[in-house]
Design a protein around this motif. Structure first.
Motif, PDB file in Angstrom:
ATOM      1  N   VAL A   1      10.988  -0.852   6.253  1.00  0.00           N
ATOM      2  CA  VAL A   1       9.985  -1.489   5.398  1.00  0.00           C
ATOM      3  C   VAL A   1      10.673  -1.917   4.102  1.00  0.00           C
ATOM      4  CG1 VAL A   1       8.078  -0.156   6.381  1.00  0.00           C
ATOM      5  CG2 VAL A   1       9.158   0.615   4.270  1.00  0.00           C
ATOM      6  N   ASP A   2      10.110  -2.926   3.465  1.00  0.00           N
ATOM      7  CA  ASP A   2      10.748  -3.538   2.297  1.00  0.00           C
ATOM      8  C   ASP A   2      10.188  -3.065   0.968  1.00  0.00           C
ATOM      9  OD1 ASP A   2      12.429  -5.457   3.888  1.00  0.00           O
ATOM     10  OD2 ASP A   2      10.430  -6.056   4.552  1.00  0.00           O
ATOM     11  N   ARG A   3       8.984  -2.534   0.967  1.00  0.00           N
ATOM     12  CA  ARG A   3       8.376  -1.989  -0.240  1.00  0.00           C
ATOM     13  C   ARG A   3       7.445  -0.852   0.172  1.00  0.00           C
ATOM     14  NH1 ARG A   3       7.772  -6.390  -4.194  1.00  0.00           N
ATOM     15  NH2 ARG A   3       9.900  -7.114  -4.516  1.00  0.00           N
ATOM     16  N   VAL A   4       7.309   0.157  -0.692  1.00  0.00           N
ATOM     17  CA  VAL A   4       6.282   1.189  -0.548  1.00  0.00           C
ATOM     18  C   VAL A   4       5.397   1.088  -1.783  1.00  0.00           C
ATOM     19  CG1 VAL A   4       5.806   3.651  -0.343  1.00  0.00           C
ATOM     20  CG2 VAL A   4       7.822   2.682   0.788  1.00  0.00           C
ATOM     21  N   VAL A   5       4.107   0.855  -1.556  1.00  0.00           N
ATOM     22  CA  VAL A   5       3.189   0.615  -2.674  1.00  0.00           C
ATOM     23  C   VAL A   5       1.912   1.423  -2.476  1.00  0.00           C
ATOM     24  CG1 VAL A   5       4.088  -1.700  -3.118  1.00  0.00           C
ATOM     25  CG2 VAL A   5       2.164  -1.424  -1.564  1.00  0.00           C
ATOM     26  N   ASP A   6       1.236   1.744  -3.564  1.00  0.00           N
ATOM     27  CA  ASP A   6      -0.033   2.456  -3.490  1.00  0.00           C
ATOM     28  C   ASP A   6      -1.058   1.649  -2.702  1.00  0.00           C
ATOM     29  OD1 ASP A   6       1.000   4.507  -4.997  1.00  0.00           O
ATOM     30  OD2 ASP A   6       0.243   3.703  -6.896  1.00  0.00           O
ATOM     31  N   HIS A   7      -2.017   2.366  -2.116  1.00  0.00           N
ATOM     32  CA  HIS A   7      -3.001   1.723  -1.249  1.00  0.00           C
ATOM     33  C   HIS A   7      -3.737   0.590  -1.953  1.00  0.00           C
ATOM     34  CE1 HIS A   7      -6.360   1.312   1.601  1.00  0.00           C
ATOM     35  NE2 HIS A   7      -5.584   1.935   2.471  1.00  0.00           N
ATOM     36  N   GLU A   8      -4.119   0.821  -3.216  1.00  0.00           N
ATOM     37  CA  GLU A   8      -4.892  -0.214  -3.925  1.00  0.00           C
ATOM     38  C   GLU A   8      -4.052  -1.452  -4.246  1.00  0.00           C
ATOM     39  OE1 GLU A   8      -3.782   2.988  -7.018  1.00  0.00           O
ATOM     40  OE2 GLU A   8      -4.410   2.882  -4.916  1.00  0.00           O
ATOM     41  N   ASN A   9      -2.744  -1.295  -4.210  1.00  0.00           N
ATOM     42  CA  ASN A   9      -1.860  -2.431  -4.498  1.00  0.00           C
ATOM     43  C   ASN A   9      -1.283  -3.075  -3.244  1.00  0.00           C
ATOM     44  OD1 ASN A   9      -2.047  -2.271  -7.345  1.00  0.00           O
ATOM     45  ND2 ASN A   9      -0.645  -0.536  -7.347  1.00  0.00           N
TER      46      ASN A   9
END
Length: 202
Positions: free
Chosen positions: A166-174
């Motif tokens: 995966v290329d990014r890990v981001v918070d659910h809301e984002n």
């Protein structure tokens, strides 16, 4: 159970069967394939899921009836891979089994921190679709591909990021705002220039 939203060249496709962890039926795969085939004029496509799981893979009852060996999986991933637009898989949660194929076929993958990725085909006695190991190995190498496909390991979003899966890990809301940000330049780009850059990246 598949929702499609079209907004000025951006197609957002949502797996919407959260009561069954977005498990994929044959009819859902057929609908996804129809959408992918129709997306030739899209400038960008985001693939995501409703609820807290991206997809549990094949619906258990239909898997027992033969869905796991259907050519729909390979046709779907091949069609997504061949799309001229920029494709982003926005993993709102865990990704399992045959659902990996459509995600691996996307250009970019982002995930929420709670997501896990696993593909237990050997344990279940099935071969993966032919293109899936090749696409996975191109991203993370053969050893880590075997870690998932043969050792049956569940990997976390952070591990997937470290591997390059995966290329990014981001918070659910984002999650969706990040996905839309990633495709923003593609939405306004000259299609000829965008296609040229895509070919150079292959």
């Amino acid at each position: 159970m598949i929702d499609l939203q079209q907004d000025d060249g951006l197609w957002t496709v949502t797996l919407n069967n959260p009561g069954k962890a977005n498990a994929l039926t044959g009819s859902m795969l057929e609908e996804l394939l129809r959408i992918a085939e129709a997306a030739q004029e899209a400038r960008a496509l985001i693939l995501t899921g409703a609820g807290r799981v991206f997809s549990a893979g094949a619906d258990i009852e239909e898997a027992r009836a033969g869905l796991t060996t259907s050519d729909l999986w390979e046709r779907l991933s091949g069609t997504i891979a061949d799309l001229p637009c920029l494709t982003v898989a926005a993993l709102n949660g865990t990704l399992a089994g045959g659902a990996n194929g459509m995600v691996l076929a996307c250009d970019l993958r982002i995930a929420v921190p709670a997501a896990k990725i696993f593909y237990p085909v050997m344990k279940l006695g099935f071969l993966p679709q032919p293109s899936d190991p090749k696409r996975m190995a191109a991203l993370i190498g053969p050893a880590r591909t075997k870690l998932i496909l043969m050792a049956g390991q569940k990997i976390t979003a952070v591990e997937a990021y470290e591997f390059g899966l995966v290329d990014r890990v981001v918070d659910h809301e984002n999650l969706l705002p990040t996905a839309r940000d990633l495709v923003a330049d593609r939405l306004v780009a000259d299609p000829i220039v965008a296609s040229g850059i895509a070919r150079l990246c292959q």
